[in-house]
Design an enzyme around this catalytic site. Sequence first.
Site, PDB file in Angstrom:
ATOM      1  N   ASP A  75      15.347  17.572  56.064  1.00  0.00           N
ATOM      2  CA  ASP A  75      16.472  17.845  56.962  1.00  0.00           C
ATOM      3  C   ASP A  75      17.474  16.692  56.979  1.00  0.00           C
ATOM      4  O   ASP A  75      18.216  16.497  57.944  1.00  0.00           O
ATOM      5  CB  ASP A  75      15.960  18.122  58.384  1.00  0.00           C
ATOM      6  N   HIS A  77      26.914   7.051  30.765  1.00  0.00           N
ATOM      7  CA  HIS A  77      26.781   7.251  32.210  1.00  0.00           C
ATOM      8  C   HIS A  77      25.418   6.762  32.694  1.00  0.00           C
ATOM      9  O   HIS A  77      24.672   7.490  33.337  1.00  0.00           O
ATOM     10  CB  HIS A  77      26.995   8.726  32.572  1.00  0.00           C
ATOM     11  N   ASP A 103      30.997  -0.318  35.275  1.00  0.00           N
ATOM     12  CA  ASP A 103      32.011   0.710  35.512  1.00  0.00           C
ATOM     13  C   ASP A 103      31.901   1.106  36.977  1.00  0.00           C
ATOM     14  O   ASP A 103      30.956   1.795  37.379  1.00  0.00           O
ATOM     15  CB  ASP A 103      31.746   1.905  34.591  1.00  0.00           C
ATOM     16  N   ASP A 143      39.070   3.153  39.292  1.00  0.00           N
ATOM     17  CA  ASP A 143      38.079   3.412  38.240  1.00  0.00           C
ATOM     18  C   ASP A 143      38.250   2.322  37.190  1.00  0.00           C
ATOM     19  O   ASP A 143      39.206   2.353  36.414  1.00  0.00           O
ATOM     20  CB  ASP A 143      38.298   4.808  37.643  1.00  0.00           C
ATOM     21  N   HIS A 170      34.099   9.133  23.344  1.00  0.00           N
ATOM     22  CA  HIS A 170      34.790   9.709  24.499  1.00  0.00           C
ATOM     23  C   HIS A 170      36.301   9.550  24.360  1.00  0.00           C
ATOM     24  O   HIS A 170      36.802   8.941  23.414  1.00  0.00           O
ATOM     25  CB  HIS A 170      34.285   9.093  25.812  1.00  0.00           C
ATOM     26  N   HIS A 175      41.925   9.544  31.488  1.00  0.00           N
ATOM     27  CA  HIS A 175      41.917  10.768  32.297  1.00  0.00           C
ATOM     28  C   HIS A 175      42.762  10.523  33.540  1.00  0.00           C
ATOM     29  O   HIS A 175      43.067   9.383  33.904  1.00  0.00           O
ATOM     30  CB  HIS A 175      40.484  11.160  32.680  1.00  0.00           C
ATOM     31  N   HIS A 196      37.840  11.799  38.161  1.00  0.00           N
ATOM     32  CA  HIS A 196      38.445  12.614  37.111  1.00  0.00           C
ATOM     33  C   HIS A 196      39.329  13.611  37.842  1.00  0.00           C
ATOM     34  O   HIS A 196      38.887  14.689  38.227  1.00  0.00           O
ATOM     35  CB  HIS A 196      37.367  13.309  36.260  1.00  0.00           C
ATOM     36  N   GLU A 237      40.828   3.485  28.722  1.00  0.00           N
ATOM     37  CA  GLU A 237      39.471   2.952  28.642  1.00  0.00           C
ATOM     38  C   GLU A 237      38.813   3.130  27.272  1.00  0.00           C
ATOM     39  O   GLU A 237      37.801   3.822  27.157  1.00  0.00           O
ATOM     40  CB  GLU A 237      38.602   3.613  29.706  1.00  0.00           C
ATOM     41  N   TYR A 293      30.414   1.404  21.000  1.00  0.00           N
ATOM     42  CA  TYR A 293      29.010   1.430  21.387  1.00  0.00           C
ATOM     43  C   TYR A 293      28.152   1.486  20.123  1.00  0.00           C
ATOM     44  O   TYR A 293      28.212   2.454  19.360  1.00  0.00           O
ATOM     45  CB  TYR A 293      28.732   2.655  22.268  1.00  0.00           C
ATOM     46  N   ARG A 305      33.192  -1.531  26.950  1.00  0.00           N
ATOM     47  CA  ARG A 305      34.279  -0.663  27.424  1.00  0.00           C
ATOM     48  C   ARG A 305      35.167  -1.499  28.335  1.00  0.00           C
ATOM     49  O   ARG A 305      34.667  -2.299  29.128  1.00  0.00           O
ATOM     50  CB  ARG A 305      33.736   0.563  28.169  1.00  0.00           C
ATOM     51  N   GLU A 322      38.435  -0.862  30.929  1.00  0.00           N
ATOM     52  CA  GLU A 322      39.157   0.245  31.572  1.00  0.00           C
ATOM     53  C   GLU A 322      40.036  -0.275  32.701  1.00  0.00           C
ATOM     54  O   GLU A 322      39.591  -1.056  33.543  1.00  0.00           O
ATOM     55  CB  GLU A 322      38.146   1.246  32.129  1.00  0.00           C
TER      56      GLU A 322
END
Length: 438
Positions: free
Chosen positions: A38, A237, A254, A265, A344, A348, A355, A378, A382, A400, A402
């Site tokens: 709950d 991710h 990130d 972001d 990628h 965006h 996003h 970004e 890799y 990366r 960004e």
Amino acid sequence: MKPDAQCFASRRMRFVESMPEDSVAVFFSAPQQTRNSDVHYRYRQDSDFYYLSGFAEEEAALALGPGLQRFYLRPRERNREIWEGRRMGLEEAQSQLGLGETRDINEFWKEFPELLKNRSQLIYAFGLDEKRDGRVFAAARALLQRARGGDSGPGTIATPDLILHEMRLVKEAAEVQLLQEAAAITAAGHLALMQRARPGMYEYELEAILLYEFRRQQAEEGYPSIVASGPNACILHHIRNDRQLQNNELVLVDAGAERNFLTADVTRTWPSSERFTPEQRDVYELTLAAQEAAIVATQVGATIDSVHDCAVRILCRGLLDMGALQGSLDEALEKKSYRSFYMHRTGHWLGSDVHDAGLYHLRGKPRPLAAGMVCTVEPGLYFSPDEPASPPSLRGIGVRIEDDVLVGVGKPLVLTAAIPKDVAEIERIRLTATAALR
């Protein structure tokens, strides 16, 4: 500068002016989500609903149309407020949010058929809640079946996205201000990590530092933070954040703060020790060169696709120089062989959602950027240990970089420029940090 009642009222008016004359639009607040038993997750309002209403509580609905502005919400109840906290209530919502008419949410479904009566079109975000969809569609169908009696209902149901998300795509001054505030809070979080991280710490310890910096400045995470060390940086991710940092590896973070429903972001990559290794530096500087060129290319009239192509061309040229790709630049671009290392897109939309809403293509063609749009830039590289094409000397390296960019009438404005990304500056911060921890 938080959006005020006049700002939300203006948005509703612009939305209604874009609707067909005999249509009605209905929006619902986000439902509470159960975490377990709950216990609920911390509540976060639906971005579209907040954009039009400025209302952050659950259990609400908004009906809009020519000559119609009706808001349904939960009235104040002393017994529930003892457990759950104070609610805004009908009268306060009307005065604070500039809403035309407020009613008890418990009356909504009784009054819903009346809202639809003799409207040719219903604007409704279908497909998000199957149970709710059933009630909405059943009410519309019932009215259509009564058409011989003189009343009718909507024969078409249309998504609000093509109107509302176009509005959200170009940011207002208040939204830009909030994005700048979110960027400043995000900068504090990323800088704190660069200053305090050391080998032996766990990724979740760094995540805790981020959350502390965000929460102490009245902000939330805009999305689950990625704190990825060593080979985890090659997982796009990675949110488990459970690995222990080792010497002489990279840490990719990130993370972005959300301030009053506008989120930053940002990704930064830096060494766990004092300096980049030569191989890490080569990959980092190539990624940075691609990002800087892509930011310059983020101009009015360009497209997200053309910005991506700009970054890809630089990354491919560097991968060929490193020996990670074979053949010519044109072959690498045509065959997309770079996707083993860069899988990628380069950016965006950014705003209320990480996003964010808005079409990337119009009538099958890439959409030109316009002043007031905000996007990320970004690029990354890799070299996963599990990727056979990864050169042995680069395996386990993931980078990366960004930033959040506001498209302007002149050169683009990097909202997150305060967060260090120059190699020399990063190494200076890391050297100072590790020396202080000895």
